[in-house]
Design a protein around this motif. Sequence first.
Motif, PDB file in Angstrom:
ATOM      1  N   GLY A 221     -70.449 -46.422  21.960  1.00 33.37           N
ATOM      2  CA  GLY A 221     -71.882 -46.660  22.107  1.00 33.37           C
ATOM      3  C   GLY A 221     -72.371 -46.377  23.514  1.00 33.37           C
ATOM      4  O   GLY A 221     -73.470 -45.821  23.706  1.00 33.37           O
ATOM      5  N   THR A 222     -71.573 -46.732  24.521  1.00 28.65           N
ATOM      6  CA  THR A 222     -71.960 -46.478  25.911  1.00 28.65           C
ATOM      7  C   THR A 222     -71.989 -44.983  26.210  1.00 28.65           C
ATOM      8  O   THR A 222     -72.887 -44.500  26.918  1.00 28.65           O
ATOM      9  CB  THR A 222     -70.989 -47.195  26.862  1.00 28.65           C
ATOM     10  OG1 THR A 222     -70.983 -48.600  26.578  1.00 28.65           O
ATOM     11  CG2 THR A 222     -71.401 -46.986  28.309  1.00 28.65           C
ATOM     12  N   VAL A 223     -71.027 -44.247  25.680  1.00 29.47           N
ATOM     13  CA  VAL A 223     -71.011 -42.784  25.864  1.00 29.47           C
ATOM     14  C   VAL A 223     -72.250 -42.162  25.232  1.00 29.47           C
ATOM     15  O   VAL A 223     -72.916 -41.293  25.826  1.00 29.47           O
ATOM     16  CB  VAL A 223     -69.723 -42.177  25.271  1.00 29.47           C
ATOM     17  CG1 VAL A 223     -69.811 -40.651  25.255  1.00 29.47           C
ATOM     18  CG2 VAL A 223     -68.508 -42.624  26.065  1.00 29.47           C
ATOM     19  N   VAL A 224     -72.577 -42.593  24.010  1.00 23.85           N
ATOM     20  CA  VAL A 224     -73.781 -42.087  23.344  1.00 23.85           C
ATOM     21  C   VAL A 224     -75.020 -42.421  24.175  1.00 23.85           C
ATOM     22  O   VAL A 224     -75.927 -41.580  24.340  1.00 23.85           O
ATOM     23  CB  VAL A 224     -73.905 -42.682  21.919  1.00 23.85           C
ATOM     24  CG1 VAL A 224     -75.247 -42.294  21.290  1.00 23.85           C
ATOM     25  CG2 VAL A 224     -72.753 -42.200  21.047  1.00 23.85           C
ATOM     26  N   ALA A 225     -75.073 -43.641  24.712  1.00 24.65           N
ATOM     27  CA  ALA A 225     -76.211 -44.039  25.540  1.00 24.65           C
ATOM     28  C   ALA A 225     -76.311 -43.167  26.791  1.00 24.65           C
ATOM     29  O   ALA A 225     -77.413 -42.771  27.203  1.00 24.65           O
ATOM     30  CB  ALA A 225     -76.092 -45.511  25.919  1.00 24.65           C
ATOM     31  N   ALA A 226     -75.170 -42.867  27.414  1.00 31.86           N
ATOM     32  CA  ALA A 226     -75.163 -42.022  28.604  1.00 31.86           C
ATOM     33  C   ALA A 226     -75.663 -40.615  28.288  1.00 31.86           C
ATOM     34  O   ALA A 226     -76.457 -40.030  29.049  1.00 31.86           O
ATOM     35  CB  ALA A 226     -73.763 -41.970  29.195  1.00 31.86           C
TER      36      ALA A 226
END
Length: 462
Positions: A221-226
């Motif tokens: 999820g953090t990678v997608v957000a980045a």
Amino acid sequence: MSSSPVRTSDPAPAAAATAGTAPHGRPEDERVPLGRAVLFGAQHVLSMYGGVVAVPLIVGTAAGLPTAEVGILVASALLVSGLTTLLQSLGLPLFGAKLPLVQGTTFGAVSTMLVIIADGGGLPAVFGAVIVAGLVGVVLAPVFSRLQPLFPPVVTGTIIAAMGISLLPVAAGWIVGPQDSPGAGSALNLGLAAATLAAVLVLSRIRALSGVAILLGIVVGTVVAALAGAADFSSVGQRAALALPHPFAFGTPTFHLAAIIPMIVVIIVTLMETMANLFAVTKVVGTDLPPRRLAAGLRADMAATAVAPLLNSFPPTAFAQNIGLISVTRVRSRYTVAAGGGLLVLLGLVPLLGRIVASVPTPVLGGAGIVLFGSVAAAGISTIGEAPRRGDSDTGHDTMIVAVSLALAVMPIAVPALYASLPPLVAMVLGSGVSAAAFSAVALNLLLKGRGGIAPRIHDHP
């Protein structure tokens, strides 16, 4: 609530291949390799970090502290949470239940602390009240541990379900995001939460990864957000990388009866919530909770409360969301939670690490929170369902206990001002969904069944 028998040959669920179960003795005593323990511990930290730092941020802002001093409160809260988690999971003589129970700063004391600050007492009066209330809690801990007959499965299950339900708005708040941010409630935030939830569900189906599905889901999820430009890591390298604690950084605690009395009420409610969490974690782990062990767990919680102000922090309590994590991953070793406690200590001493964790977008945490908090509610429902199988069910009365208690838990969530016209202390107790459900379930069980508990007596043993 009667103890579940210790399972020495538990049929290993999905995560057993990852963490295994203890071949002999209690499942929570299973040893895991250090690397895995740290990995599992990191999951616990990510699932509860926001709850720990929110309290010092709220109280510090209300006290009018500059940013640097609020940072001291945040670091102190992380440090105390880590030390208390280590005490609860590893234990000392008379202190600590030796269960995989994560401790963090309680929201239950926030309103009372804000009132003390508004009355002019400031942080020294808050800390003085917490010290006295914590010492009172240490004295009351063994008394509460003898109240187990008041908690048959229908009561404990109702309280645990209320805990999960009360946590779901927290997940929703994380998904919406800070109200003052331009993206609050946006489709992007909902998409990040959905992506994280989907990643957790998919990863949980992969046997080799199911034990760390929550952690990996948050990473995804953090990678997608980045990639979507919704993650900000610019503050990670700012300010000092190491900060040692400064006892009494905000002055010597002061003691005022007007502040101490309401704080003692808060601590009594905290004792009930911690007891419910101890019941919940033993249910999820599949172990026993004799009165002596329960008293040690409560005593650790209260002792940490009394000591926390010396390190510029607020009352800690057991975190239900981490019980949900244990339920999802089936990693039941208390040493993984101890590793999480060690990481919390590092976060308190090394703010650089804390800033990295704090950079995880809240919608990502909200997506994982749906699984974590929903699992707590599901564990409560499962506990309620135990009563018929154990022959201690009275279906009509049980239905009434569950219906009324869960209604009292949900109503203040739906209408926060519901009890605004009542005296502050009464409003505080009823305004907490967990405490309202706990008082209701215990009282209705006594009223409708005419006895404190119908489960078999628990024989104390070391």
